[in-house]
Design an enzyme around this catalytic site. Structure first.
Site, PDB file in Angstrom:
ATOM      1  N   ASP A 127      27.068 -55.153 -38.823  1.00  0.00           N
ATOM      2  CA  ASP A 127      26.955 -54.337 -39.306  1.00  0.00           C
ATOM      3  C   ASP A 127      25.758 -54.742 -39.933  1.00  0.00           C
ATOM      4  O   ASP A 127      26.180 -56.003 -41.151  1.00  0.00           O
ATOM      5  CB  ASP A 127      27.264 -52.713 -39.799  1.00  0.00           C
ATOM      6  CG  ASP A 127      27.520 -51.504 -39.334  1.00  0.00           C
ATOM      7  OD1 ASP A 127      27.050 -51.817 -37.680  1.00  0.00           O
ATOM      8  OD2 ASP A 127      28.695 -51.548 -39.757  1.00  0.00           O
ATOM      9  N   ASP A 145      22.805 -48.697 -34.194  1.00  0.00           N
ATOM     10  CA  ASP A 145      23.085 -47.164 -34.178  1.00  0.00           C
ATOM     11  C   ASP A 145      22.019 -46.524 -34.768  1.00  0.00           C
ATOM     12  O   ASP A 145      21.925 -44.947 -34.194  1.00  0.00           O
ATOM     13  CB  ASP A 145      23.550 -47.149 -35.561  1.00  0.00           C
ATOM     14  CG  ASP A 145      24.879 -48.121 -35.733  1.00  0.00           C
ATOM     15  OD1 ASP A 145      26.004 -48.039 -34.295  1.00  0.00           O
ATOM     16  OD2 ASP A 145      25.805 -48.703 -36.811  1.00  0.00           O
TER      17      ASP A 145
END
Length: 167
Positions: A127, A145
């Protein structure tokens, strides 16, 4: 007589979009991993509400189940493969001209495969996007995402559009 669509006529033609999302997602993740130090202390401040950073997520959205012993890696991988299989099957039944749903499915597939790649290769998802307000930070996330969420939102919006047409 069969009512199935040929490959050229079906929504499977939109899988190029899923492939593009996958390539972009993995490319960005490799750039982040190769050029940024790990963790919050190494973040790059971009805007008063946005940082770039490099963190690992061993769970799912919002680090769900990230504190587990490792079984969640394979659980989320299996779910992603099942969902991608279902969405690809549905795309094969949709006409290619149904852009809205095919794009939504391609967004989800591309994002899911991007995160599955991370889980299989690294054991975690990379991330790098950090949005915040004051001291509250939204959980870090990535392009994969984002496209999964956008695709899911498109599906939900489409259900409302169909409901209003039925009235």
């Amino acid at each position: 007589m069969s009512n199935s669509l040929s490959l050229k006529e079906s929504g499977v033609r939109w899988l190029w979009l899923a492939a593009l999302i996958f390539v972009l997602d993995i490319g960005i993740k490799f750039i982040v991993m190769g050029n940024m130090g790990y963790g919050w202390a190494n973040r790059i401040e971009i805007l008063p509400f946005f940082n770039l950073l490099y963190v690992h997520n061993h769970g799912a959205a919002f680090s769900f189940l990230s504190d587990q012993a490792g079984w969640q890696r394979w659980f989320f991988t299996a779910i992603a493969f099942i969902v991608c299989g279902m969405l690809t099957f549905w795309m094969s039944k949709l006409p290619a001209k149904d852009k809205w749903n095919n794009v939504a499915y391609a967004f989800i597939i591309g994002g899911a495969i991007g995160n599955v790649f991370d889980r299989i290769v690294h054991g975690y998802v990379v991330d790098y996007l950090d949005f915040f307000w004051g001291t509250y930070h939204w959980p870090a996330f990535n392009l994969a995402d984002s496209t999964i969420c956008i695709g899911a939102a498109m599906i939900i919006l489409d259900s409302f559009r169909k409901d209003s047409k039925a009235d």
